[in-house]
Design an enzyme around this catalytic site. Structure first.
Site, mmCIF file in Angstrom:
data_model
loop_
_atom_site.group_PDB
_atom_site.id
_atom_site.type_symbol
_atom_site.label_atom_id
_atom_site.label_comp_id
_atom_site.label_asym_id
_atom_site.label_seq_id
_atom_site.Cartn_x
_atom_site.Cartn_y
_atom_site.Cartn_z
ATOM 1 N N CYS A 197 42.640 39.217 42.686
ATOM 2 C CA CYS A 197 42.997 40.614 42.896
ATOM 3 C C CYS A 197 44.506 40.772 42.712
ATOM 4 O O CYS A 197 45.286 40.041 43.325
ATOM 5 C CB CYS A 197 42.577 41.028 44.301
ATOM 6 S SG CYS A 197 43.492 42.404 44.993
ATOM 7 N N PHE B 104 46.538 42.999 43.785
ATOM 8 C CA PHE B 104 47.206 43.392 45.022
ATOM 9 C C PHE B 104 47.357 42.195 45.959
ATOM 10 O O PHE B 104 48.370 42.035 46.625
ATOM 11 C CB PHE B 104 46.427 44.518 45.698
ATOM 12 C CG PHE B 104 46.284 45.734 44.819
ATOM 13 C CD1 PHE B 104 47.357 46.570 44.596
ATOM 14 C CD2 PHE B 104 45.084 46.020 44.187
ATOM 15 C CE1 PHE B 104 47.243 47.686 43.777
ATOM 16 C CE2 PHE B 104 44.952 47.126 43.370
ATOM 17 C CZ PHE B 104 46.031 47.960 43.156
ATOM 18 N N CYS B 105 46.332 41.345 46.000
ATOM 19 C CA CYS B 105 46.424 40.109 46.793
ATOM 20 C C CYS B 105 47.459 39.171 46.183
ATOM 21 O O CYS B 105 48.209 38.507 46.902
ATOM 22 C CB CYS B 105 45.063 39.420 46.858
ATOM 23 S SG CYS B 105 43.745 40.414 47.602
ATOM 24 N N TYR C 60 40.753 38.331 47.624
ATOM 25 C CA TYR C 60 40.102 37.844 46.409
ATOM 26 C C TYR C 60 41.227 37.194 45.627
ATOM 27 O O TYR C 60 42.242 37.846 45.353
ATOM 28 C CB TYR C 60 39.499 38.974 45.577
ATOM 29 C CG TYR C 60 38.525 39.867 46.297
ATOM 30 C CD1 TYR C 60 37.623 39.358 47.236
ATOM 31 C CD2 TYR C 60 38.497 41.236 46.030
ATOM 32 C CE1 TYR C 60 36.735 40.181 47.883
ATOM 33 C CE2 TYR C 60 37.600 42.064 46.667
ATOM 34 C CZ TYR C 60 36.721 41.544 47.598
ATOM 35 O OH TYR C 60 35.832 42.375 48.233
#
Length: 364
Positions: free
Chosen positions: A99, A101-102, A96
């Site tokens: 996101c 974390f991404c 995503y």
């Protein structure tokens, strides 16, 4: 500190193929985005029609920290950063876009000049990752002679960094050093975690080259963990702090996403209301102050203090993995009121601008 003993890593089967799992479990998936970076979301549930899916996606997105992301799925550009030697890593990142974390993984890959392809995942249906029984993002498919699936941000970063430094071991062997284990949350829920996720698996000579003194390694690991365990949980409560901020966030999502007129109106207003109330629940869960901005300001000032006045980055003259993790988390707020307030009321701006500059030089 010593890494936990590694053991052979089990394989995860996806339809039509078998992948080896190698990454840490993402904390509850939640995503956000700003003008210039839309919001990511945890997956919702299926409704009887597209509007129903949007409502449920918004309502259930913050299963721990999530906002409704662009529902449109699309294959994005392939990065054309400095090419690796022939036959080395071929990377595809399922994500995503907003996101945190991404965003951490992208910051790491961009800084190291690693070319990779991005596949944007629909946060509601997640058809793009139907090949995997692991249903969260980021997922990194890496081919360094054989295909591997690496899940979640911190182990993805640790494993790829180890591979770049040490070519003694295959990527498959390196991934096996991060075995999954089942643990229980405080609520008694069983979750999957990964051992050694903040460790680089290097021999003594390599370790001394990367970490001249032990304290350097300990510091990097400490702040990488801090970014995952604390900083990331401050984003949603701040982005959806007020109805006005929640609406501004969803207004951008609708303008950037592929929504019909009625669907767009529905997602914008219902999603904003849902995320506003969920952010209040998150504030209570993480024991934040009434004004969640104060927690954000304190956190980023703690980071700046840790970097200190005599270093450009925590890594010295160049960012280390902690720098990249903190930057990746914070940049998903760009363009939002929370980001602007953070820049005005904290000391983060000089460090943040240096991070932008160094990543632009090495990335796309």
């Amino acid at each position: 500190e010593r890494p936990l003993s590694a053991r052979p890593q089990p394989k995860m089967a996806g339809p039509g193929r078998v992948w080896r799992v190698g990454a840490l479990l993402l904390p509850p998936a939640w995503r956000l985005r700003a003008p210039g970076r839309a919001f990511g979301a945890a997956a919702g549930r299926r409704g009887s029609n597209s509007s129903g899916r949007l409502v449920l996606g918004a309502a259930f997105a913050l299963g721990g920290s999530a906002g409704l992301c662009l529902a449109a799925r699309q294959r994005l550009r392939e990065h054309s950063a400095a090419e690796l030697p022939a036959g080395s890593l071929q990377l595809t990142l399922y994500q995503y876009k907003t996101c945190p974390f991404c965003s951490k993984v992208r910051a790491f890959l961009d800084y190291h000049g690693l070319p990779y392809e991005i596949v944007e995942v629909n946060p509601i249906m997640r058809k793009e990752i139907k090949f995997s029984s692991y249903r969260k993002v980021p997922i990194l498919l890496a081919n360094a002679g054989s295909p591997l699936q690496l899940n979640d941000s911190s182990v993805i970063i640790s494993a790829i960094k180890t591979y770049l430094i040490s070519r003694r071991n295959s990527l498959e062997e390196i991934v096996s050093f991060y075995p999954p284990v089942k643990t229980l949350t405080e609520q008694g829920k069983e979750v999957l975690e990964y051992e050694n996720k903040y460790w680089l698996m290097l021999d003594e000579k390599e370790t001394k080259r990367v970490y001249p003194v032990k304290e350097v390694r300990v510091e990097e690991m400490k702040w990488r963990k801090w970014a995952d365990d604390w900083l990331v949980h401050l984003i949603s409560p701040n982005v959806y702090r007020t109805p006005k901020e929640a609406l501004a966030s969803f207004d951008y999502i609708v303008r950037e996403g592929k929504f019909g007129t009625l669907e767009g109106l529905f997602a914008k207003y219902v999603g904003a209301v849902a995320m506003f109330f969920v952010s209040k629940r998150l504030k209570k869960r993480h024991q934040l102050r009434d004004d969640v901005r104060e927690d954000l300001y304190e956190a980023v000032n703690d980071w700046v203090k840790a970097v200190g006045k005599n270093r450009l980055f925590m890594g010295g003259n160049q960012p280390n993995l902690a720098d990249l993790a903190v930057y990746g988390v914070l940049r998903v707020m760009e363009g939002l009121e929370a980001f602007d307030d953070m820049m005005v009321h904290t000391n983060i701006q000089p460090w943040y601008q240096r991070m932008e500059e160094v990543i632009q030089k090495t990335g796309v």
